[in-house]
Write an enzyme that holds these catalytic residues in place. Structure first.
Site, mmCIF file in Angstrom:
data_model
loop_
_atom_site.group_PDB
_atom_site.id
_atom_site.type_symbol
_atom_site.label_atom_id
_atom_site.label_comp_id
_atom_site.label_asym_id
_atom_site.label_seq_id
_atom_site.Cartn_x
_atom_site.Cartn_y
_atom_site.Cartn_z
ATOM 1 N N ASP A 1 36.814 -23.298 -21.861
ATOM 2 C CA ASP A 1 37.098 -22.374 -20.773
ATOM 3 C C ASP A 1 36.177 -21.186 -21.044
ATOM 4 O O ASP A 1 36.099 -20.704 -22.188
ATOM 5 C CB ASP A 1 38.576 -21.951 -20.868
ATOM 6 C CG ASP A 1 39.006 -21.116 -19.686
ATOM 7 O OD1 ASP A 1 38.362 -20.081 -19.426
ATOM 8 O OD2 ASP A 1 39.988 -21.475 -19.029
ATOM 9 N N SER A 2 35.482 -20.693 -20.031
ATOM 10 C CA SER A 2 34.474 -19.665 -20.309
ATOM 11 C C SER A 2 35.104 -18.360 -20.794
ATOM 12 O O SER A 2 34.410 -17.493 -21.321
ATOM 13 C CB SER A 2 33.589 -19.417 -19.096
ATOM 14 O OG SER A 2 34.272 -18.700 -18.099
ATOM 15 N N SER A 3 36.431 -18.229 -20.641
ATOM 16 C CA SER A 3 37.108 -17.045 -21.195
ATOM 17 C C SER A 3 37.016 -17.036 -22.716
ATOM 18 O O SER A 3 37.200 -16.002 -23.349
ATOM 19 C CB SER A 3 38.583 -17.028 -20.791
ATOM 20 O OG SER A 3 38.685 -17.066 -19.404
ATOM 21 N N THR B 1 36.391 -24.868 -15.046
ATOM 22 C CA THR B 1 37.245 -25.581 -14.079
ATOM 23 C C THR B 1 36.561 -26.811 -13.498
ATOM 24 O O THR B 1 37.221 -27.803 -13.184
ATOM 25 C CB THR B 1 37.633 -24.609 -12.934
ATOM 26 O OG1 THR B 1 38.415 -23.568 -13.495
ATOM 27 C CG2 THR B 1 38.426 -25.294 -11.847
ATOM 28 N N THR C 1 33.858 -20.112 -14.308
ATOM 29 C CA THR C 1 33.558 -18.963 -13.440
ATOM 30 C C THR C 1 33.977 -17.624 -14.049
ATOM 31 O O THR C 1 33.415 -16.589 -13.702
ATOM 32 C CB THR C 1 34.252 -19.108 -12.066
ATOM 33 O OG1 THR C 1 35.673 -19.137 -12.273
ATOM 34 C CG2 THR C 1 33.787 -20.336 -11.334
ATOM 35 N N ASP C 2 34.962 -17.639 -14.966
ATOM 36 C CA ASP C 2 35.525 -16.367 -15.428
ATOM 37 C C ASP C 2 34.476 -15.437 -16.031
ATOM 38 O O ASP C 2 34.512 -14.224 -15.821
ATOM 39 C CB ASP C 2 36.641 -16.612 -16.451
ATOM 40 C CG ASP C 2 37.921 -17.121 -15.792
ATOM 41 O OD1 ASP C 2 38.021 -17.032 -14.544
ATOM 42 O OD2 ASP C 2 38.806 -17.602 -16.512
#
Ligand code: ASP
Length: 396
Positions: free
Chosen positions: A111-113, A15, A143-144
């Site tokens: 995206d860290s996902s 993010t 952050t995920d």
């Protein structure tokens, strides 16, 4: 006398640098769009949907932000020299240090996902590769999965003599109320001025140990906590760590980076819930070498249903490393049962996870399982031993 410190920023996505982008394309150059907000358009099931996506060239954005880059100092002393690729953190009252930093942006921002173990292996290898060129490291990370990432990097970096700080943001840097600036600024100052030879996470206003941290909110600016261990540092008017909080006295850690860059993919987290079935357990145990079993309360599970228990017993007999951690946010699972509902797990050889987070246990299993020189029993012992500040075992 002002000291100069160099920090490497590894920008992986998240993010922090995301934007809702009208053009709908992924990973567009953010360029001079700082401050602007656009509505995204991605086709999802035939509809236009506004979503956040990572923006490339974050450096161009950061160079425009006076809180993060001292353009006057750069123009006077660095432009046109071999230091031109560096940015300069503006001076604060709290430091006698001039912090110069470089941004190493990954080709594919994620995206860290979307991270797999390979992404963290790449980050760890980069820290090792650039270890001697910098005084500290900041990893900009979504952050995920930051709690997984911080734990995984903690185990892979068997020795790291310099400060490594992961950080990110809940609100993108492009937005006026973003937490990106302060998280980034503090993480940079900590990496440059504090000698913390371990992997940490800075978020909100606290610095946490990498193996203790959990994402606890997807809306709050204070998104992280370490419920079983106090923060290493709280940002006040100054930023100072108490060396007694660290895993080792900082001066005892050699100034080197020793990396174990193998991880096992055959690890998973399984949560006990009232609707659990033997089939679910079997599907996981038959495909994994290490399983984090998230149980109720002090380490309890249904015992009246023998078929459930038998699956776990069978897995342990087949040398699956099963580690019992609590589903509670805070607490511990000891090596002796407190309730009858916890006794069978102890008796069949499930390993107590003590006060480790699920994320830390998954990371540790993934690391320990690749230590091919160890027997099954030695791996069990290692899981119960504190090696990166990840657990407190009262029996040791
Ligand atoms: N989905 C984002 C990520 O983990 C969330 C964030 O960064 O806050 O990359």
């Amino acid at each position: 006398m002002v000291q100069t410190k160099r920090v490497l920023v590894i920008y992986t996505g998240g993010t922090f640098g995301m934007l809702k982008n009208e053009k709908g394309g992924r990973q567009q150059a953010a360029g001079r769009q700082a401050g602007s907000r656009q509505v995204a358009g991605r086709q999802v099931a035939g509809r236009q949907v506004a979503v956040l996506v990572s923006q490339k060239n974050i450096e161009e954005v950061i160079r425009l932000l006076p809180q993060l880059h001292d353009v006057d100092h750069w123009t006077k002393t660095m432009a046109g020299t071999d230091m031109k690729d560096y940015l300069v953190l503006p001076d604060g009252k709290d430091t006698e240090v001039k912090v110069l930093y470089k941004i190493h942006e990954y080709d594919e921002l994620k995206d860290s996902s979307d991270f797999t173990l390979d992404d963290w292996i790449k980050m760890a290898r980069d820290i090792k590769r650039f270890y001697h060129d910098y005084d500290g490291f900041v990893v900009l990370h979504g952050t995920d999965t930051m709690a997984y990432g911080a734990s995984i990097l903690s185990f892979m970096l068997e020795v790291v003599g310099k400060t490594v700080v992961l950080t990110g943001a809940q609100i993108p840097i492009f937005q006026p109320r973003s937490d990106a600036n302060s998280n980034f600024h503090c993480a940079m100052l900590i990496a440059a001025t504090q000698h913390i030879p371990e992997v940490t996470v800075f978020f909100g206003c606290k610095l946490f140990r990498g193996t203790r941290v959990k994402k606890v909110s997807n809306t709050r600016i204070y998104a992280f906590d370490s419920p079983n261990f106090p923060p290493l540092l709280e940002a006040k008017t100054t930023l100072d760590v108490d060396p007694k909080m660290l895993i080792h006295p900082p001066e005892s850690v050699p100034n080197e980076c020793r990396l174990h860059d193998k991880l096992s993919q055959k690890v998973y987290v399984l949560k006990v819930a009232p609707t659990i079935t033997p089939k679910v357990l079997r599907a996981v145990f038959d495909n994994m070498e290490g399983v984090v079993l998230e149980t109720y309360g002090n380490g309890n599970m249904p015992i009246k249903r023998r078929d459930i228990y038998q699956e776990i017993e069978r897995a342990v007999k087949n040398n699956v490393l099963v580690v019992n951690v609590t589903q509670c946010i805070n607490g511990t699972v000891l090596g002796k049962a407190i309730y009858e509902t916890g006794l069978l797990l102890v008796e069949c050889g499930v390993v107590p996870g003590f006060d480790m987070t699920s994320e830390a246990v998954l990371a540790k299993l993934s690391y320990v399982l690749t230590k091919t020189e160890l027997s099954y029993q030695q791996k069990v012992e290692l899981m119960k031993t504190n090696i990166r500040g990840e657990l407190y075992n009262p029996q040791r």
